[in-house]
Design a protein around this motif. Structure first.
Motif, mmCIF file in Angstrom:
data_model
loop_
_atom_site.group_PDB
_atom_site.id
_atom_site.type_symbol
_atom_site.label_atom_id
_atom_site.label_comp_id
_atom_site.label_asym_id
_atom_site.label_seq_id
_atom_site.Cartn_x
_atom_site.Cartn_y
_atom_site.Cartn_z
ATOM 1 N N GLY A 162 0.684 -1.267 -0.019
ATOM 2 C CA GLY A 162 -0.115 0.085 0.095
ATOM 3 C C GLY A 162 0.828 1.339 0.122
ATOM 4 O O GLY A 162 0.343 2.235 0.242
ATOM 5 N N ALA A 163 2.200 1.139 -0.231
ATOM 6 C CA ALA A 163 3.033 2.378 -0.276
ATOM 7 C C ALA A 163 3.094 3.345 -1.658
ATOM 8 O O ALA A 163 2.502 2.510 -2.493
ATOM 9 C CB ALA A 163 4.360 2.110 0.194
ATOM 10 N N ARG A 164 3.083 4.538 -1.524
ATOM 11 C CA ARG A 164 3.695 5.209 -2.680
ATOM 12 C C ARG A 164 5.149 5.000 -3.124
ATOM 13 O O ARG A 164 6.115 5.086 -2.140
ATOM 14 C CB ARG A 164 3.191 6.662 -2.742
ATOM 15 C CG ARG A 164 3.641 7.198 -4.069
ATOM 16 C CD ARG A 164 3.118 8.763 -4.112
ATOM 17 N NE ARG A 164 3.635 9.596 -3.112
ATOM 18 C CZ ARG A 164 3.925 11.237 -3.241
ATOM 19 N NH1 ARG A 164 3.479 11.410 -4.462
ATOM 20 N NH2 ARG A 164 4.469 11.687 -2.438
ATOM 21 N N VAL A 165 5.372 4.378 -4.272
ATOM 22 C CA VAL A 165 6.896 3.896 -4.575
ATOM 23 C C VAL A 165 7.473 4.817 -5.493
ATOM 24 O O VAL A 165 6.900 5.395 -6.719
ATOM 25 C CB VAL A 165 7.017 2.702 -5.017
ATOM 26 C CG1 VAL A 165 8.136 2.260 -5.345
ATOM 27 C CG2 VAL A 165 6.301 1.506 -4.078
ATOM 28 N N ILE A 166 8.498 5.501 -5.197
ATOM 29 C CA ILE A 166 9.386 6.433 -6.079
ATOM 30 C C ILE A 166 10.525 5.484 -6.298
ATOM 31 O O ILE A 166 11.293 5.148 -5.377
ATOM 32 C CB ILE A 166 9.576 7.683 -5.291
ATOM 33 C CG1 ILE A 166 8.334 8.448 -4.950
ATOM 34 C CG2 ILE A 166 10.369 8.517 -6.371
ATOM 35 C CD1 ILE A 166 8.679 9.831 -3.939
ATOM 36 N N GLY A 167 10.866 5.564 -7.650
ATOM 37 C CA GLY A 167 12.108 4.658 -7.973
ATOM 38 C C GLY A 167 12.908 5.581 -8.794
ATOM 39 O O GLY A 167 12.692 6.653 -9.503
ATOM 40 N N THR A 168 14.443 5.010 -8.771
ATOM 41 C CA THR A 168 15.328 5.895 -9.510
ATOM 42 C C THR A 168 16.016 4.857 -10.649
ATOM 43 O O THR A 168 16.004 3.605 -10.423
ATOM 44 C CB THR A 168 16.448 6.231 -8.653
ATOM 45 O OG1 THR A 168 17.021 5.030 -8.016
ATOM 46 C CG2 THR A 168 16.221 7.155 -7.592
ATOM 47 N N VAL A 169 16.118 4.995 -11.645
ATOM 48 C CA VAL A 169 16.785 4.435 -13.049
ATOM 49 C C VAL A 169 17.560 5.289 -13.701
ATOM 50 O O VAL A 169 17.707 6.545 -13.557
ATOM 51 C CB VAL A 169 15.662 3.858 -13.941
ATOM 52 C CG1 VAL A 169 14.705 3.001 -12.763
ATOM 53 C CG2 VAL A 169 14.935 5.159 -14.445
ATOM 54 N N SER A 170 18.492 4.750 -14.556
ATOM 55 C CA SER A 170 19.243 5.231 -15.479
ATOM 56 C C SER A 170 18.995 5.635 -16.837
ATOM 57 O O SER A 170 19.531 6.645 -17.606
ATOM 58 C CB SER A 170 20.801 4.665 -15.315
ATOM 59 O OG SER A 170 20.292 3.435 -15.913
#
Length: 319
Positions: A162-170
């Motif tokens: 149930g989280a809001r997910v922020i991801g990092t990518v290249s």
């Protein structure tokens, strides 16, 4: 039989695919005919000597296959059983000796290649989200390397909780993969801390950072007061020493450097985490993305691709 042996630590060129004696099980051990071995960054650390081992040794720490022999005192497993494991050295081999206490039964509905790709990263995602920091509905979570094998699992599990997910990518391609896994927001690494603060206002509740040296400072900056920094890997290199006052100044932050074996310290805990992971896979709640399958003899190429960040998802070695 054949196996990938490290006789001297170093780059991928030290990996030697060679013939070794066929194993037999001692009491409490099981021999497994390998279906596939997982490729993980801990294998790179072992190969380089960052986590020192006595040479020579057979590389690899994760896999799945079929039991072909059992030692005395083994009652939980029998010849023909489908099994998997993690944190067992010697997994880049056609036959692997595994302590019965470390074996995981593979349930119906989970094929052996998926089972080989799931235990180490799946149970890591489990302990990070259930024990290191219990992710709860409505929390903001930052996942670095969100399109890698580990990152894709963390994104899915955090969304499941149930989280809001922020991801990092290249790259743009990796952004698409992270979004397909459920990431709500996807950022590039440059300036990610400022972007996280702009998105959240107060910062995230937890950062799951397997990148290490290049992201660590920004990860601390992206946390809210009393946030948790879970540094579970160091793909970009080890983090320099940290002044504890930096945690004070940034908002009474928590910092941990966890590892799977400390969170699977008992048979009961191991089976709990693995049971949840395999159950999520069998029910369709968790997708394991196997992006590349290499012949067992080509472990060197797999390591080169992994370290060059040319891959997404999970890499397997197949006999």
């Amino acid at each position: 039989m054949n196996a990938t042996v490290v006789s001297a630590t170093g780059g991928p060129e030290v990996l030697e695919y060679t013939e070794v004696p066929e194993p037999s099980p001692a009491p409490g051990e099981v021999v497994v005919d390998l279906a596939a071995a997982g490729v993980n960054f801990i294998d790179v650390y072992h190969r380089k000597g960052r986590y020192p081992l006595t040479v020579p040794f057979v590389l690899g720490s994760e896999g799945a296959g079929t039991v072909s022999a059992v030692g005395a005192d083994v009652t939980e497993f029998a010849v023909g059983d489908k099994v998997a494991w993690a944190n067992v050295l010697g997994s880049y081999a056609e036959k692997v000796v595994v302590p019965a206490t470390q074996l995981l039964p593979v349930p119906d509905g989970v094929d052996l290649h998926t089972a080989a790709a799931a235990p180490l990263q799946g149970m890591t995602a489990h302990y990070l989200t259930h024990s290191v920091h219990k992710v709860e509905p409505g929390q903001d979570v930052l996942v670095h390397a969100a399109a890698g094998g580990m990152g894709l699992l963390l994104v899915q599990v955090c969304k499941m909780l149930g989280a809001r997910v922020i991801g990092t990518v290249s790259t743009e391609e990796k952004e698409k993969l992270a979004r397909q896994a459920g990431a709500d927001e996807v950022l590039r690494y440059e300036g990610f801390a400022e972007a996280v603060l702009e998105l959240t206002g107060a910062g995230v509740h937890v950062v799951y950072d397997g990148v290490g040296a290049t992201t660590f400072a920004g990860s601390l900056q992206a946390l809210r007061t009393r946030g948790m920094m879970a540094l579970y890997g160091a793909a970009s290199g080890p983090v320099p020493p940290v002044d504890p006052m930096a945690l004070h100044d940034a908002g009474s932050l928590f910092l941990t450097r966890p590892t799977l074996r400390h969170y699977t310290a008992t048979r009961e805990e191991l089976l709990w985490r693995a049971g949840d992971v395999f159950g999520w896979i069998a029910s369709g709640k968790l997708s394991i993305v196997v992006s590349e399958r290499y012949p067992l003899a080509e472990a060197r190429r797999a390591h080169e691709d992994l370290e060059a960040r040319r891959t997404t998802g999970k890499l397997l070695l197949v006999p």
